[in-house]
Design a protein around this motif. Structure first.
Motif, PDB file in Angstrom:
ATOM      1  N   GLY A   1      13.995   0.384  22.815  1.00  0.00           N
ATOM      2  CA  GLY A   1      13.207  -0.103  23.936  1.00  0.00           C
ATOM      3  C   GLY A   1      11.885   0.619  24.154  1.00  0.00           C
ATOM      4  N   PRO A   2      11.878   1.961  24.233  1.00  0.00           N
ATOM      5  CA  PRO A   2      10.606   2.662  24.465  1.00  0.00           C
ATOM      6  C   PRO A   2       9.548   2.363  23.399  1.00  0.00           C
ATOM      7  N   THR A   3       9.956   2.346  22.131  1.00  0.00           N
ATOM      8  CA  THR A   3       9.007   2.047  21.059  1.00  0.00           C
ATOM      9  C   THR A   3       8.509   0.615  21.160  1.00  0.00           C
ATOM     10  N   ALA A   4       9.423  -0.316  21.471  1.00  0.00           N
ATOM     11  CA  ALA A   4       9.035  -1.724  21.588  1.00  0.00           C
ATOM     12  C   ALA A   4       8.052  -1.928  22.730  1.00  0.00           C
ATOM     13  N   ARG A   5       8.274  -1.248  23.847  1.00  0.00           N
ATOM     14  CA  ARG A   5       7.358  -1.373  24.990  1.00  0.00           C
ATOM     15  C   ARG A   5       5.991  -0.808  24.646  1.00  0.00           C
TER      16      ARG A   5
ATOM     17  N   PHE B   1      22.819 -12.325   3.104  1.00  0.00           N
ATOM     18  CA  PHE B   1      23.037 -12.902   4.420  1.00  0.00           C
ATOM     19  C   PHE B   1      21.964 -12.447   5.401  1.00  0.00           C
ATOM     20  N   GLU B   2      21.625 -11.162   5.379  1.00  0.00           N
ATOM     21  CA  GLU B   2      20.603 -10.643   6.282  1.00  0.00           C
ATOM     22  C   GLU B   2      19.284 -11.381   6.084  1.00  0.00           C
ATOM     23  N   THR B   3      18.891 -11.573   4.836  1.00  0.00           N
ATOM     24  CA  THR B   3      17.625 -12.238   4.525  1.00  0.00           C
ATOM     25  C   THR B   3      17.622 -13.689   4.994  1.00  0.00           C
ATOM     26  N   ARG B   4      18.706 -14.405   4.708  1.00  0.00           N
ATOM     27  CA  ARG B   4      18.746 -15.829   5.052  1.00  0.00           C
ATOM     28  C   ARG B   4      18.948 -16.053   6.552  1.00  0.00           C
ATOM     29  N   LEU B   5      19.714 -15.190   7.208  1.00  0.00           N
ATOM     30  CA  LEU B   5      19.861 -15.303   8.659  1.00  0.00           C
ATOM     31  C   LEU B   5      18.532 -15.055   9.358  1.00  0.00           C
ATOM     32  N   ALA B   6      17.822 -14.023   8.905  1.00  0.00           N
ATOM     33  CA  ALA B   6      16.524 -13.705   9.513  1.00  0.00           C
ATOM     34  C   ALA B   6      15.559 -14.872   9.365  1.00  0.00           C
ATOM     35  N   ALA B   7      15.533 -15.477   8.190  1.00  0.00           N
ATOM     36  CA  ALA B   7      14.633 -16.606   7.957  1.00  0.00           C
ATOM     37  C   ALA B   7      15.031 -17.815   8.798  1.00  0.00           C
ATOM     38  N   ALA B   8      16.340 -18.031   8.950  1.00  0.00           N
ATOM     39  CA  ALA B   8      16.813 -19.209   9.672  1.00  0.00           C
ATOM     40  C   ALA B   8      16.649 -19.075  11.180  1.00  0.00           C
ATOM     41  N   ILE B   9      16.859 -17.871  11.700  1.00  0.00           N
ATOM     42  CA  ILE B   9      16.867 -17.683  13.153  1.00  0.00           C
ATOM     43  C   ILE B   9      15.516 -17.217  13.680  1.00  0.00           C
ATOM     44  N   GLY B  10      14.819 -16.378  12.912  1.00  0.00           N
ATOM     45  CA  GLY B  10      13.470 -16.025  13.323  1.00  0.00           C
ATOM     46  C   GLY B  10      13.221 -14.583  13.694  1.00  0.00           C
ATOM     47  N   TRP B  11      13.663 -13.657  12.865  1.00  0.00           N
ATOM     48  CA  TRP B  11      13.195 -12.276  13.037  1.00  0.00           C
ATOM     49  C   TRP B  11      12.721 -11.784  11.675  1.00  0.00           C
ATOM     50  N   GLU B  12      11.802 -10.835  11.715  1.00  0.00           N
ATOM     51  CA  GLU B  12      11.117 -10.434  10.482  1.00  0.00           C
ATOM     52  C   GLU B  12      11.122  -8.922  10.337  1.00  0.00           C
ATOM     53  N   TRP B  13      11.627  -8.460   9.195  1.00  0.00           N
ATOM     54  CA  TRP B  13      11.673  -7.028   8.929  1.00  0.00           C
ATOM     55  C   TRP B  13      10.364  -6.559   8.303  1.00  0.00           C
ATOM     56  N   THR B  14       9.939  -5.371   8.704  1.00  0.00           N
ATOM     57  CA  THR B  14       8.880  -4.634   8.023  1.00  0.00           C
ATOM     58  C   THR B  14       9.442  -3.253   7.749  1.00  0.00           C
ATOM     59  N   GLU B  15       8.752  -2.469   6.952  1.00  0.00           N
ATOM     60  CA  GLU B  15       9.244  -1.120   6.661  1.00  0.00           C
ATOM     61  C   GLU B  15       9.324  -0.290   7.940  1.00  0.00           C
ATOM     62  N   PHE B  16       8.325  -0.424   8.805  1.00  0.00           N
ATOM     63  CA  PHE B  16       8.345   0.321  10.068  1.00  0.00           C
ATOM     64  C   PHE B  16       9.552  -0.080  10.910  1.00  0.00           C
ATOM     65  N   ARG B  17       9.835  -1.370  10.989  1.00  0.00           N
ATOM     66  CA  ARG B  17      10.970  -1.827  11.794  1.00  0.00           C
ATOM     67  C   ARG B  17      12.287  -1.351  11.206  1.00  0.00           C
ATOM     68  N   ARG B  18      12.397  -1.359   9.884  1.00  0.00           N
ATOM     69  CA  ARG B  18      13.631  -0.886   9.255  1.00  0.00           C
ATOM     70  C   ARG B  18      13.868   0.597   9.558  1.00  0.00           C
ATOM     71  N   VAL B  19      12.829   1.372   9.430  1.00  0.00           N
ATOM     72  CA  VAL B  19      12.960   2.810   9.690  1.00  0.00           C
ATOM     73  C   VAL B  19      13.297   3.056  11.155  1.00  0.00           C
ATOM     74  N   THR B  20      12.622   2.357  12.052  1.00  0.00           N
ATOM     75  CA  THR B  20      12.846   2.546  13.491  1.00  0.00           C
ATOM     76  C   THR B  20      14.245   2.118  13.896  1.00  0.00           C
ATOM     77  N   VAL B  21      14.696   0.960  13.413  1.00  0.00           N
ATOM     78  CA  VAL B  21      16.032   0.476  13.754  1.00  0.00           C
ATOM     79  C   VAL B  21      17.102   1.361  13.118  1.00  0.00           C
ATOM     80  N   LYS B  22      16.867   1.821  11.901  1.00  0.00           N
ATOM     81  CA  LYS B  22      17.837   2.709  11.241  1.00  0.00           C
ATOM     82  C   LYS B  22      17.986   4.012  12.016  1.00  0.00           C
ATOM     83  N   ARG B  23      16.864   4.537  12.506  1.00  0.00           N
ATOM     84  CA  ARG B  23      16.924   5.760  13.306  1.00  0.00           C
ATOM     85  C   ARG B  23      17.726   5.521  14.581  1.00  0.00           C
TER      86      ARG B  23
END
Length: 255
Positions: free
Chosen positions: A119-123, A168-190
């Motif tokens: 949340g804090p990073t997203a805001r 599944f992760e790739t196809r679900l993201a494409a079908a539903i509408g969220w997009e990964w970037t390297e920054f998002r992967r690192v932030t979510v993994k943390r």
């Protein structure tokens, strides 16, 4: 040996074991699939969840699974466009930690915790970038709703599972509408690892030094607690509330 098949009613999910070439007594084929006599007579209400029109195509496919919505997904080549929010939320009612906890704790609640932690990073990012980060956080384990959760010590020994999970992760993201970037992967993994440490402390009642926690500042997590574990149905509802907020329908946008 006589061959048998399980006939399943598309309305009430009643099952009848019979021969492949014959319908159960009183059953009929409808546009939504098989219908038992009770549903045809109106004794049971048809479920209000969307039924996949082509469901019957997959009934005999050994690599396909039926979702709560009635859609079928072929695990060998998944078409994730048929997956509904309720399918994901229902699947994420499954327990974390192989159920080896003092109280039942769902993957859905874990996903909501990871959403809270980013949340804090997203805001700070704001706008579309902040929204996409929050979407990635909530949906980071969405594939597990369909292919089930495998505990990390086993998952790292199963390269085929990891491959299917990534697909599944790739196809679900494409079908539903969220997009990964390297920054998002690192932030979510943390945030995912931080959530794991919080869950270990508050749900498992342990602070053992697991290798994944190397370098993690546990002191910084003391103010973030899990006050109680949500029951599965509550976890499903709360996940759906978060989903509706992050993936608003055209009707909600126009309201």
């Amino acid at each position: 040996m006589t061959q048998t098949i399980t006939h399943t009613c598309a309305g009430c999910s009643a099952a009848f074991v019979g021969s492949p070439g014959e319908l159960p007594p009183g059953w009929e084929r409808t546009a939504q699939g098989l219908a038992c006599g009770d549903c045809l007579s109106g004794q049971f209400h048809q479920r209000e969840l969307p039924i996949a029109a082509a469901a019957s195509t997959w009934e005999r496919c050994e690599t396909a699974v039926e979702l709560l919505s009635g859609a079928y997904v072929d695990l060998a080549d998944p078409d994730c466009s048929v997956v509904q929010p309720i399918d994901i939320a229902a699947g994420l009612r499954a327990p974390r930690f192989c159920g080896q906890t003092r109280q039942f704790y769902t993957i859905a609640q874990h996903c909501c915790l990871v959403l809270r932690l980013v949340g804090p990073t997203a805001r700070a990012l704001g706008g579309e970038k902040g929204l996409q980060l929050r979407r990635c956080a909530l949906m980071h384990d969405a594939a597990e709703a369909i292919i089930h959760d495998v505990t990390r010590p086993l998952k790292i020994q199963l390269p085929d599972y990891q491959r299917i999970e990534r697909l599944f992760e790739t196809r679900l993201a494409a079908a539903i509408g969220w997009e990964w970037t390297e920054f998002r992967r690192v932030t979510v993994k943390r945030a995912d690892i931080a959530a794991l440490a919080i869950e270990q402390r508050d749900i498992k009642g342990s602070t053992d030094a697991w290798p994944i926690f190397d370098g993690l500042d546990r002191e910084a997590l003391k103010s973030i607690t899990i006050r109680r574990a949500w029951q599965p149905d509550e976890a499903q509802d709360r996940f759906l509330e978060a989903y509706a907020d992050l993936f608003p329908t055209e009707e909600r946008l126009a309201a």
